[in-house]
Design an enzyme around this catalytic site. Structure first.
Site, mmCIF file in Angstrom:
data_model
loop_
_atom_site.group_PDB
_atom_site.id
_atom_site.type_symbol
_atom_site.label_atom_id
_atom_site.label_comp_id
_atom_site.label_asym_id
_atom_site.label_seq_id
_atom_site.Cartn_x
_atom_site.Cartn_y
_atom_site.Cartn_z
ATOM 1 N N THR A 185 7.381 -18.871 13.452
ATOM 2 C CA THR A 185 7.380 -18.142 12.182
ATOM 3 C C THR A 185 8.804 -17.624 11.983
ATOM 4 O O THR A 185 9.543 -17.444 12.956
ATOM 5 C CB THR A 185 6.427 -16.942 12.213
ATOM 6 O OG1 THR A 185 6.878 -16.058 13.240
ATOM 7 C CG2 THR A 185 5.010 -17.360 12.504
ATOM 8 N N LYS A 439 4.455 2.224 -1.250
ATOM 9 C CA LYS A 439 3.460 3.297 -1.178
ATOM 10 C C LYS A 439 3.953 4.470 -1.997
ATOM 11 O O LYS A 439 4.827 5.205 -1.593
ATOM 12 C CB LYS A 439 3.205 3.689 0.273
ATOM 13 C CG LYS A 439 2.491 2.581 1.005
ATOM 14 C CD LYS A 439 2.662 2.654 2.504
ATOM 15 C CE LYS A 439 2.326 1.311 3.116
ATOM 16 N NZ LYS A 439 3.492 0.603 3.651
ATOM 17 N N TRP A 444 -0.886 2.148 -3.810
ATOM 18 C CA TRP A 444 -0.043 0.986 -3.552
ATOM 19 C C TRP A 444 0.465 0.358 -4.840
ATOM 20 O O TRP A 444 -0.291 0.193 -5.797
ATOM 21 C CB TRP A 444 -0.838 -0.086 -2.811
ATOM 22 C CG TRP A 444 -1.062 0.212 -1.376
ATOM 23 C CD1 TRP A 444 -0.689 1.336 -0.703
ATOM 24 C CD2 TRP A 444 -1.740 -0.613 -0.451
ATOM 25 N NE1 TRP A 444 -1.075 1.253 0.599
ATOM 26 C CE2 TRP A 444 -1.733 0.066 0.786
ATOM 27 C CE3 TRP A 444 -2.329 -1.867 -0.523
ATOM 28 C CZ2 TRP A 444 -2.303 -0.464 1.925
ATOM 29 C CZ3 TRP A 444 -2.906 -2.392 0.607
ATOM 30 C CH2 TRP A 444 -2.897 -1.699 1.828
HETATM 31 P P1 ADP Z 1 7.077 -17.353 7.375
HETATM 32 O O1 ADP Z 1 7.534 -18.047 8.578
HETATM 33 O O2 ADP Z 1 8.113 -17.007 6.340
HETATM 34 O O3 ADP Z 1 6.102 -16.248 7.629
HETATM 35 P P2 ADP Z 1 4.930 -18.784 6.316
HETATM 36 O O4 ADP Z 1 4.914 -19.992 5.480
HETATM 37 O O5 ADP Z 1 4.085 -18.773 7.504
HETATM 38 O O6 ADP Z 1 6.387 -18.556 6.649
HETATM 39 O O7 ADP Z 1 4.653 -17.531 5.399
HETATM 40 C C1 ADP Z 1 3.357 -17.139 5.129
HETATM 41 C C2 ADP Z 1 3.359 -16.042 4.116
HETATM 42 O O8 ADP Z 1 3.860 -16.506 2.859
HETATM 43 C C3 ADP Z 1 1.979 -15.533 3.820
HETATM 44 O O9 ADP Z 1 1.539 -14.632 4.792
HETATM 45 C C4 ADP Z 1 2.192 -14.902 2.449
HETATM 46 O O10 ADP Z 1 2.726 -13.605 2.569
HETATM 47 C C5 ADP Z 1 3.213 -15.799 1.811
HETATM 48 N N1 ADP Z 1 2.533 -16.771 0.924
HETATM 49 C C6 ADP Z 1 2.124 -18.011 1.211
HETATM 50 N N2 ADP Z 1 1.549 -18.595 0.152
HETATM 51 C C7 ADP Z 1 1.579 -17.703 -0.853
HETATM 52 C C8 ADP Z 1 1.112 -17.695 -2.218
HETATM 53 N N3 ADP Z 1 0.511 -18.734 -2.759
HETATM 54 N N4 ADP Z 1 1.315 -16.572 -2.932
HETATM 55 C C9 ADP Z 1 1.924 -15.497 -2.398
HETATM 56 N N5 ADP Z 1 2.378 -15.446 -1.138
HETATM 57 C C10 ADP Z 1 2.202 -16.523 -0.364
#
Ligand code: ADP
Length: 546
Positions: A185, A439, A444
Site C-alpha cells: 500500500t 471534525k 464530520w
Molecule cells: P493506496 O495504496 O493509495 O491506499 P489503494 O488503491 O489501495 O491505494 O487505495 C484505496 C483507497 O482509495 C480506498 O480506501 C479509498 O479511500 C480510495 N478509493 C478507492 N476507490 C474509490 C472511489 N471510487 N471513490 C472514492 N475513494 C476511493
C-alpha cells in the site's frame, strides 16, 4: 461427511492455460516504447511463460522466492507474472512512482531476489542497486541486443531466459493458498505495508468480478487496462481478461488523452479501466479534438472519488456506460461497484445519478459493515455513518510480517480506514478516509464531497480540502485549488459557486490557490503532504474567533 468432488486447486496459471487452449488465437497487443504495436496471443504467452518459468528454475529460483517487477503494462510483463506465480514464487509489483527511499524499503522488506524491469527503469534501479543486498540479479524485458548500457554488472535480457527455457515445462503442483503476488500500500501514514495475495484469492477475485453484474467480461470484449499492473493487480484484469478470453490491449507508459484514444479506436476497445485523472485527460482530448468514442461501451472508474461531470460526460456525450467501483489494495482490489439492482427500478434519472456517485454495493464474496467507535454495527439507512469494515475471499487477513495488526479484528473483519454510510440498497458511500475527515464542532465534514463540488467550477482543474485547526470548532475546512491554465478565479467566485450545493456549515473558511497539489504514487491527492504544507496556516476565521 466429506464431498466427493475433485480437489482442483485454484492456481493462477490455470487461467493462462485455459486462455491458451480455449482462446489461443486471441490477441494481446502492447505499446512498447515508441515502436510499432507489439502483437502476440494467449497461446504464445502461455508457452513463453512456461519457458521463462523453467529458465528461472534452472537458475535456482523457486517456490517461495520473491521476484519483483517494475514495468508498464505489456505482454512481456504479463508473461513474467504467470511465469513467476507458476513456479510457486511470489511476484512483487513495484510502483516506479514511489520515492527512492520507499522503493529501497519495500524491496528490502520483501527480500526480493530478482527484479524484472523495463529498460526505461534501469537508470532508477542503478541508483538503488547498492542498497539492495538481497537482490541477486536484474532482468531487463527485451532482447540481449537491446540491453541498455548500465553501471549494473550482468544485466540479463528476458529473451535470453525465455530462449534457454523448456516449452514442455510442467507447472509444479502446490496448495492454492500459496502466496502468489505482493503489492505494498502506498503508506500515507508510516511505512508501506505488504499485501500478500494467494493463488486462490486472485482466482476467486477474477471469477467474482467477471460476474455479469460486476465487470462481466466476455470473450468478445477488447479490454484496455490503463490502470497499471503495479497498482493492485490492474484491478484483476490481468486475470479476468484471459479467464474470459477477452483481447487485451496494454498501453505501456503513454497514458495521456491522445495515446489512450489511439488505442481505444485503433484496437476497437470495448471496455477500459482507469482512475478519474486518466479519464479527465481523455475527455479533455476528445473535447479539443472533436473526436468521439463510437466503439467503447463501458469504462470502470475507481481509485478515488469520481466527479459527476466525468460520469455524465461519458454517458451523455459519448454513450459510454460508467461502472463506478471502489476498492483497495487489501481487497485485490475491487470491493464494491455501483451497478443497479431490481430494487432501483422506477427511480428517476436524477436518483440513479445520485446512486451512481456512491461507491456501490458488495458482490458475492465481499461482506461490508459500518461500525461506530465501539464497533457496534450501524444501520443501513444511508444516514448513519461509521468506519467501513470488510471481509471476503480476496480480502487480506494480515499484512506481510504481521504489521498493522490493529486493522484486523478477532472476527476476521478488516478496517478499511474509510468512513461512510450504507443505504437501503446496500450502497456504500465514502465520506472520507478516516484520517482525512474534517471534525468541526463534533460533526464530520466530508473533504471528498467538497472537492467533488469544487471541481465542478469551470475554472478549477483540481481541488483538495484539508482540516485546519480552529480555536472554536476544533477543525474547519480549507479549500486548496489549482486553477485551469489561463484562468484566475477569485475566492469569492469559488465560494459563490459552492453556495446551495453544500450544507451552509460545510462552507470552507478559506480558499487558497496553488500551482500544484501533491500526489501519492498511486495518483491520489497526498493529504499528508498538503497538511504538512499548510501546517502553519491560520484561518481568517480563527483569528476572528480568538
Ligand atoms: P493506496 O495504496 O493509495 O491506499 P489503494 O488503491 O489501495 O491505494 O487505495 C484505496 C483507497 O482509495 C480506498 O480506501 C479509498 O479511500 C480510495 N478509493 C478507492 N476507490 C474509490 C472511489 N471510487 N471513490 C472514492 N475513494 C476511493
Amino acid at each position: 461427511m466429506k464431498g466427493l468432488m475433485q480437489d482442483w486447486p485454484l492456481l493462477v496459471h490455470t487461467i493462462i492455460d485455459y486462455a491458451a487452449i480455449n482462446h489461443g488465437e486471441r490477441e494481446v497487443v502492447s505499446r512498447i516504447g515508441d515502436g510499432p504495436l507489439h502483437r502476440t496471443t494467449y497461446a504464445e504467452i502461455s508457452v513463453r511463460a512456461k519457458k521463462l518459468s523453467s529458465a528461472l528454475k534452472r537458475r535456482g529460483y523457486g517456490y517461495g522466492d520473491l521476484i519483483a517487477t517494475m514495468a508498464w503494462n505489456s505482454a512481456h510483463h504479463l508473461e513474467s507474472w504467470y511465469a513467476i506465480a507458476g513456479l510457486g514464487a511470489v511476484c512483487h509489483t513495484l510502483n516506479p512512482r514511489l520515492f527512492e527511499e520507499q522503493l529501497i524499503y519495500i524491496i528490502n522488506h520483501a527480500e526480493d531476489k530478482l527484479i524484472f524491469v523495463d529498460a526505461d527503469f534501469v537508470p532508477l534501479i542503478e541508483k538503488l542497486k547498492d542498497k539492495l543486498p538481497a537482490v541477486q540479479g536484474i532482468v531487463v524485458f527485451g532482447a540481449e541486443a537491446d540491453l541498455p548500457a548500465s553501471k549494473i554488472d550482468g544485466l540479463i535480457a528476458s529473451e535470453t531466459l525465455i530462449n534457454e527455457g523448456d516449452e514442455n515445462f510442467a507447472w509444479p503442483q502446490f496448495d492454492e493458498n500459496t502466496a502468489c503476488g505482493l503489492c505494498y500500500t502506498s503508506g500515507t501514514t508510516g511505512n508501506p505495508k505488504g499485501v500478500l495475495y494467494t493463488h486462490r484469492s486472485n482466482v476467486l477475485h477474477a471469477m467474482s468480478v467477471n460476474g455479469a453484474d460486476i465487470i462481466g467480461l466476455k470473450s468478445t470484449d477488447v479490454v484496455l487496462p490503463v490502470v497499471p499492473m503495479f497498482h493492485a493487480n490492474a484491478w484483476s484484469l490481468t486475470y479476468s481478461a484471459p479467464m474470459a478470453g477477452s483481447k487485451l490491449v496494454m498501453p505501456g507508459s503513454k497514458l495521456d488523452g491522445q495515446s489512450v484514444y489511439e488505442l481505444l479506436e485503433g484496437e476497437a476497445v470495448s471496455f477500459s479501466a482507469a482512475v478519474p485523472t486518466i479519464w479527465l485527460m481523455l475527455l479533455q482530448y476528445l473535447e479539443e479534438s472533436g473526436k468521439t468514442l463510437p466503439i467503447l461501451e463501458r469504462v470502470a472508474i475507481g481509485g478515488s472519488a469520481c466527479p459527476l461531470a466525468v460520469m455524465q460526460a461519458f454517458k451523455e456525450k459519448y454513450d459510454v456506460e460508467v461502472l463506478h467501483a471502489w476498492g483497495m489494495t487489501e481487497m485485490s482490489p475491487i470491493g464494491t461497484i455501483a451497478m443497479p439492482t431490481a430494487a432501483m427500478e422506477g427511480l428517476s434519472d436524477e436518483e440513479l445519478w445520485g446512486l451512481k456517485q456512491k461507491q456501490g454495493r458488495a458482490f458475492y464474496s465481499v461482506q461490508l459493515k459500518i461500525v461506530d467507535d465501539d464497533n457496534n454495527e450501524q444501520p443501513r439507512d444511508g444516514v448513519a455513518y461509521g468506519a467501513l469494515k470488510v471481509r471476503g475471499t480476496a480480502v487480506a487477513k494480515s499484512y506481510l510480517k504481521g504489521e498493522g495488526r490493529q486493522a484486523f479484528d478477532a472476527d476476521g473483519w478488516f478496517d478499511t480506514g474509510d468512513v461512510g454510510t450504507i443505504d437501503a440498497f446496500g450502497y456504500f458511500q465514502i465520506t472520507d478516509r478516516s484520517k482525512d475527515v474534517i471534525k468541526s464542532g463534533g460533526e464530520w465534514i466530508s473533504s471528498i464531497d467538497l472537492e467533488n463540488v469544487a471541481v465542478g467550477h469551470p475554472d478549477v482543474a483540481e481541488a483538495a480540502v484539508i482540516g485546519i485547526a480552529h480555536p472554536k470548532w476544533d477543525e474547519r475546512p480549507l479549500l486548496v485549488i489549482v486553477a485551469n491554465a489561463g484562468a484566475s478565479p477569485s475566492k469569492d467566485d469559488i465560494l459563490k459557486f459552492l453556495e446551495g450545493k453544500i450544507a451552509k456549515w460545510w462552507m470552507p473558511d478559506d480558499v487558497v490557490f496553488i500551482d500544484e497539489i501533491p500526489h501519492t504514487a498511486t495518483g491520489k491527492i497526498n493529504k499528508l503532504g498538503l497538511r504538512e504544507k499548510f501546517s502553519d496556516y491560520v484561518l481568517p476565521t480563527a483569528t476572528a474567533a480568538e
